[in-house]
Design an enzyme around this catalytic site. Structure first.
Site, PDB file in Angstrom:
ATOM      1  N   ARG A 130      -3.714  -1.958   1.158  1.00  0.00           N
ATOM      2  CA  ARG A 130      -3.047  -0.722   0.746  1.00  0.00           C
ATOM      3  C   ARG A 130      -3.233   0.405   1.761  1.00  0.00           C
ATOM      4  O   ARG A 130      -2.308   1.182   2.008  1.00  0.00           O
ATOM      5  CB  ARG A 130      -3.547  -0.300  -0.634  1.00  0.00           C
ATOM      6  CG  ARG A 130      -3.149  -1.295  -1.723  1.00  0.00           C
ATOM      7  CD  ARG A 130      -3.533  -0.819  -3.099  1.00  0.00           C
ATOM      8  NE  ARG A 130      -3.189  -1.798  -4.117  1.00  0.00           N
ATOM      9  CZ  ARG A 130      -3.345  -1.607  -5.429  1.00  0.00           C
ATOM     10  NH1 ARG A 130      -3.850  -0.459  -5.874  1.00  0.00           N
ATOM     11  NH2 ARG A 130      -3.003  -2.547  -6.283  1.00  0.00           N
TER      12      ARG A 130
ATOM     13  N   ASP B 186      -2.986  13.572 -14.804  1.00  0.00           N
ATOM     14  CA  ASP B 186      -3.390  12.434 -13.994  1.00  0.00           C
ATOM     15  C   ASP B 186      -3.922  12.988 -12.678  1.00  0.00           C
ATOM     16  O   ASP B 186      -3.591  14.122 -12.300  1.00  0.00           O
ATOM     17  CB  ASP B 186      -2.213  11.486 -13.753  1.00  0.00           C
ATOM     18  CG  ASP B 186      -2.672  10.050 -13.487  1.00  0.00           C
ATOM     19  OD1 ASP B 186      -2.613   9.214 -14.406  1.00  0.00           O
ATOM     20  OD2 ASP B 186      -3.108   9.776 -12.348  1.00  0.00           O
TER      21      ASP B 186
END
Length: 281
Positions: free
Chosen positions: A44, A149
């Site tokens: 990633r 979030d």
């Protein structure tokens, strides 16, 4: 002469870089990355190193930890977090909200505050809004849903409230027709966007639960589901104390199916159903 940049496949992740990147995400967000996630981290973050035209993972680490790395730290967190959610996930909590929590709150004749902590792409807070509209519609003007979030990119998706067909599982045809509208001119046929009856009830905010956050008003219900599993026991214990302070007396904390408040903290949050806890009155 500019040095050639490595291809993603050539960007190595040394033991030292891996350990320091793990420490960085833990100190910033409280998220634990185990040794088994090394290759996931490498795959990633290779994309970020390439996108930024850096020469190595060590250079990326220096950027993320540096004074000018605030924007990239958000992307760093986004790269390493997994956003798995769906509408009405773990449906027993929405049944509890509809048939027990909301009727009790309706009798209080005041503003109602619900927090979706770790809201991901928005399905949870919009499910909360649908539950209010379907079971206690008269309460809707009094309900405020805060959805938070740590991941700024996923929050933008939640604000846009556009979902592909595969992201709409959990809601039936009647709910889709009532609360959603087709997205025109999209490259993804079947996309729907949440209508204003839902979006008007939700405020989205970036909150790092591992940092200091201030509660401007106590909450009646906190949904904190399938998030604690990413934290270690010490961070979880700190969060249970924070959520106790963030709840009204008698307020509810709803957790994911594998998450529990330890017994020695039941004086703060008392078990009150399946993965449901209440702050004592």
């Amino acid at each position: 002469m500019n040095r050639p940049l490595p291809s993603p496949a050539d960007i190595a992740l040394s033991d030292q870089d891996f350990d320091q990147l793990r420490q960085t995400i833990y100190s910033y967000a409280g998220i634990v990355i185990g040794p088994e996630k090394r290759w996931m981290m490498r795959a990633r973050l290779q994309k970020r190193v390439t996108a930024l035209q850096l020469g190595s993972m060590a250079e990326y680490l220096t950027l993320v930890r540096g004074a000018r790395g605030a924007a990239e730290r958000d992307r760093f967190i986004s790269s390493l977090t997994t956003n798995v959610t769906s509408f009405f996930r773990e449906s027993h909590h929405f049944a509890l909200l509809a048939h027990t929590i909301l009727p009790a709150l309706a009798a209080k004749d005041r503003k109602i505050s619900i927090w979706s902590a770790g809201c991901s792409s928005g399905q949870e807070p919009y499910s909360i809004a649908m539950t209010v509209l379907e079971h206690q519609p008269a309460l809707a003007p009094s309900v405020r849903i805060t959805a938070s979030d740590i991941d700024t990119s996923i929050l933008q998706k939640a604000r846009n409230a556009i979902y592909k067909p595969g992201e709409l599982t959990g809601i039936g045809p009647e709910q889709r027709a009532r609360y959603f509208q087709p997205v025109r001119g999209t490259a993804h046929p079947g996309e729907l966007q949440a209508g204003s009856s839902l979006t008007a009830m939700v405020d989205f905010r970036q909150i790092n639960l591992n940092a200091h956050w201030q509660v401007t008003e106590p909450h009646d219900v906190i949904f904190f589901r399938n998030v604690a599993i990413y934290f270690d026991a010490m961070t979880q214990r700190s969060l249970w104390r924070k959520f106790h302070r963030a709840l009204r007396p008698g307020g509810w904390l709803l957790l994911g199916h594998s998450e529990r408040v330890p017994t020695d903290q039941h004086d703060l949050l008392c078990p009150s159903g399946i993965t449901a806890y209440r702050r004592p009155d």
